[in-house]
Design a protein around this motif. Structure first.
Motif, mmCIF file in Angstrom:
data_model
loop_
_atom_site.group_PDB
_atom_site.id
_atom_site.type_symbol
_atom_site.label_atom_id
_atom_site.label_comp_id
_atom_site.label_asym_id
_atom_site.label_seq_id
_atom_site.Cartn_x
_atom_site.Cartn_y
_atom_site.Cartn_z
ATOM 1 N N UNK A 324 0.836 -1.212 0.000
ATOM 2 C CA UNK A 324 0.000 0.000 0.000
ATOM 3 C C UNK A 324 0.870 1.262 0.000
ATOM 4 N N UNK A 325 1.958 1.208 0.775
ATOM 5 C CA UNK A 325 2.928 2.306 0.842
ATOM 6 C C UNK A 325 4.313 1.735 1.009
ATOM 7 N N UNK A 326 5.363 2.525 0.633
ATOM 8 C CA UNK A 326 6.759 2.122 0.825
ATOM 9 C C UNK A 326 7.446 3.209 1.654
ATOM 10 N N UNK A 327 8.201 2.821 2.660
ATOM 11 C CA UNK A 327 8.855 3.770 3.572
ATOM 12 C C UNK A 327 10.362 3.788 3.386
ATOM 13 N N UNK A 331 18.642 2.021 -2.540
ATOM 14 C CA UNK A 331 19.990 2.160 -2.014
ATOM 15 C C UNK A 331 20.081 2.229 -0.506
ATOM 16 N N UNK A 332 18.935 2.245 0.193
ATOM 17 C CA UNK A 332 18.993 2.308 1.656
ATOM 18 C C UNK A 332 19.515 0.998 2.228
ATOM 19 N N UNK A 333 20.330 1.115 3.306
ATOM 20 C CA UNK A 333 20.757 -0.055 4.068
ATOM 21 C C UNK A 333 19.660 -0.375 5.076
ATOM 22 N N UNK A 334 19.248 -1.640 5.118
ATOM 23 C CA UNK A 334 18.093 -2.040 5.921
ATOM 24 C C UNK A 334 18.545 -3.036 6.975
ATOM 25 N N UNK A 335 18.002 -2.865 8.169
ATOM 26 C CA UNK A 335 18.218 -3.820 9.255
ATOM 27 C C UNK A 335 17.158 -4.920 9.181
ATOM 28 N N UNK A 336 17.464 -6.045 9.741
ATOM 29 C CA UNK A 336 16.473 -7.132 9.812
ATOM 30 C C UNK A 336 15.319 -6.688 10.682
ATOM 31 N N UNK A 337 14.085 -6.844 10.194
ATOM 32 C CA UNK A 337 12.884 -6.485 10.926
ATOM 33 C C UNK A 337 12.501 -5.038 10.792
ATOM 34 N N UNK A 338 13.228 -4.248 9.984
ATOM 35 C CA UNK A 338 12.883 -2.845 9.813
ATOM 36 C C UNK A 338 11.628 -2.725 8.958
ATOM 37 N N UNK A 339 10.742 -1.758 9.287
ATOM 38 C CA UNK A 339 9.516 -1.535 8.522
ATOM 39 C C UNK A 339 9.892 -0.911 7.191
ATOM 40 N N UNK A 340 9.383 -1.529 6.101
ATOM 41 C CA UNK A 340 9.675 -1.020 4.774
ATOM 42 C C UNK A 340 8.417 -0.532 4.065
ATOM 43 N N UNK A 341 7.205 -0.774 4.617
ATOM 44 C CA UNK A 341 5.969 -0.324 4.002
ATOM 45 C C UNK A 341 4.773 -0.924 4.709
ATOM 46 N N UNK A 342 3.576 -0.856 4.030
ATOM 47 C CA UNK A 342 2.332 -1.386 4.591
ATOM 48 C C UNK A 342 1.648 -2.277 3.561
ATOM 49 N N UNK A 343 0.732 -3.151 4.038
ATOM 50 C CA UNK A 343 -0.012 -4.066 3.157
ATOM 51 C C UNK A 343 -0.978 -3.282 2.292
ATOM 52 N N UNK A 344 -1.106 -3.694 1.013
ATOM 53 C CA UNK A 344 -2.018 -3.038 0.094
ATOM 54 C C UNK A 344 -3.179 -3.944 -0.298
ATOM 55 N N UNK A 345 -3.928 -3.499 -1.307
ATOM 56 C CA UNK A 345 -5.141 -4.233 -1.737
ATOM 57 C C UNK A 345 -5.129 -4.504 -3.237
ATOM 58 N N UNK A 346 -3.946 -4.491 -3.875
ATOM 59 C CA UNK A 346 -3.893 -4.660 -5.334
ATOM 60 C C UNK A 346 -3.597 -6.091 -5.771
ATOM 61 N N UNK A 347 -3.438 -7.026 -4.833
ATOM 62 C CA UNK A 347 -3.106 -8.409 -5.218
ATOM 63 C C UNK A 347 -4.291 -9.166 -5.783
ATOM 64 N N UNK A 348 -5.525 -8.626 -5.568
ATOM 65 C CA UNK A 348 -6.710 -9.311 -6.089
ATOM 66 C C UNK A 348 -7.143 -10.476 -5.243
ATOM 67 N N UNK A 349 -6.781 -10.490 -3.994
ATOM 68 C CA UNK A 349 -7.170 -11.587 -3.104
ATOM 69 C C UNK A 349 -8.492 -11.319 -2.404
ATOM 70 N N UNK A 350 -9.096 -10.163 -2.603
ATOM 71 C CA UNK A 350 -10.360 -9.834 -1.949
ATOM 72 C C UNK A 350 -10.177 -9.259 -0.558
ATOM 73 N N UNK A 351 -8.945 -9.114 -0.151
ATOM 74 C CA UNK A 351 -8.651 -8.551 1.161
ATOM 75 C C UNK A 351 -7.226 -8.009 1.143
ATOM 76 N N UNK A 352 -6.828 -7.165 2.098
ATOM 77 C CA UNK A 352 -5.450 -6.652 2.106
ATOM 78 C C UNK A 352 -4.460 -7.798 2.223
#
Length: 377
Positions: A324-327, A331-352
């Protein structure tokens, strides 16, 4: 002129010789054209004055009808000596024509064996009785026919000619036998046993080679050929276990917890799912599965929606699609477990939900790996 005169003379001579030949030809035949019958005087109309007298059986020389004996007027009648005709050489009725067929012939006098019930085939009759002086075969014990027995096998076992068995039981020309039928044996039959085509028990009263020793039991019938069992296929070799991912060094973890809405692998119509779809609540945080560097952020990948790609060490890659969003940024260095975004609704599964993939580089070739095999249980 002289030549013409010679031709005329020759022509005249030829004509004169032709006339002489014609004048000498008789007007009537010299010989009678009627048959000569002994004792018969031909009339004048059948005789010729200059014809010679016939030779052979006929009248010789001149004849006088007045002195000739008249021909006989009928056949001579006289008594002759004779007698009755001799009796025919044999009065045996002809086989298969005059004697009606008897399917149950009576046993010989003094025998208690019941006659065998032979096949009553219409149109056939029993063979003629033996001629005078022939040896008469007396009925003896009776043998019960078993399945698989043949008339020749019974003859071999009981040392009896097949024709004797046929005549004694009135089997007819076809010699048909059937299981359960009782076949009369001749009085002097000997049971030697052991024939595969005569497997019934030894009848009571039949002679054996050694009366003190019962005949050996018949061998079991030859086994019928059966279809060989199909060759056992070699056991399928279990696929080698998948190489355990290097989770100890990379330590991949779930990007978020939720229901598995779509699994890894083929999905039909030639399509393939290279990851899993994880259901979540709307706006749920998506975290990095392991430490690494952001390699891509955007929505240019067809069918993936907003996507973040993180590059990990040892050739591992993780992909987070349908966000849904990307944070984070490229090129960013990422730690394990760091938040990178949120769940969206474009996969077509009928739910987020999000689409999550794990890849392992083999040289320059990326290979998709089922996330469920590298994520903790």
């Amino acid at each position: 002129m002289a030549m013409n005169g010679g031709l005329k003379v020759l022509t005249l001579l030829g004509a004169m010789s032709l006339l002489a030949a014609c004048s000498s030809y008789p007007t009537e035949p010299r010989y009678s054209v009627y048959p000569t019958v002994p004792g018969r005087v031909p009339p004048a109309s059948e005789t010729f004055p200059d014809a010679p007298a016939p030779s052979g059986e006929g009248v010789r020389g001149a004849t006088d009808p007045a002195t000739e004996a008249p021909p006989p007027r009928g056949a001579p009648v006289a008594s002759i000596e004779g007698g009755s005709l001799d009796a025919p050489a044999a009065t045996t009725p002809r086989p298969y024509t005059e004697v009606p067929y008897n399917p149950n012939p009576a046993p010989a006098p003094g025998s208690s064996a019941a006659p065998a019930a032979g096949p009553a085939s219409e149109g056939f009759t029993s063979p003629p009785p033996p001629a005078t002086g022939a040896t008469t075969v007396r009925a003896g014990a009776s043998y019960t026919i078993q399945a698989g027995d043949t008339i020749s096998g019974i003859g071999r076992r009981f040392q009896t000619p097949v024709q004797q068995l046929i005549d004694l039981n009135g089997l007819g020309p076809r010699a048909d036998i059937s299981p359960g039928q009782r076949l009369i044996l001749p009085e002097g039959a000997i049971d030697i046993g052991g024939d595969p085509y005569a497997t019934g028990p030894s009848p009571v009263g039949v002679v054996t080679p050694d009366e003190s020793v019962p005949p050996p039991p018949p061998p079991p019938p030859a086994p019928r050929p059966t279809t060989p069992p199909p060759a056992r296929e070699p056991a399928a070799t279990a696929p080698p276990p998948a190489a355990a991912p290097a989770t100890t060094s990379v330590g991949l973890d779930w990007p978020l917890r939720g229901d598995i809405l779509r699994r890894f692998g083929p999905v039909g119509m030639g399509e393939r799912n290279n990851g899993i779809n994880i259901g979540a609540s709307a706006g749920a945080e998506v975290r990095a599965a392991a430490a690494g560097r952001v390699g891509y952020v955007g929505d240019d990948l067809a069918g993936q929606g907003l996507t973040v790609l993180i590059v990990h060490r040892e050739g591992w890659r993780t992909v987070y699609g349908h966000l849904g969003t990307a944070t984070v940024r490229d090129g960013d260095e990422i730690r394990a477990g760091q938040v990178i975004g949120t769940a969206g609704t474009t996969a077509g599964d009928g739910r987020p939900s999000i689409h999550f993939e794990t890849w392992r580089m083999r040289g320059d070739e990326p290979n998709a790996v089922d996330p469920l095999t590298v994520l903790p249980r």
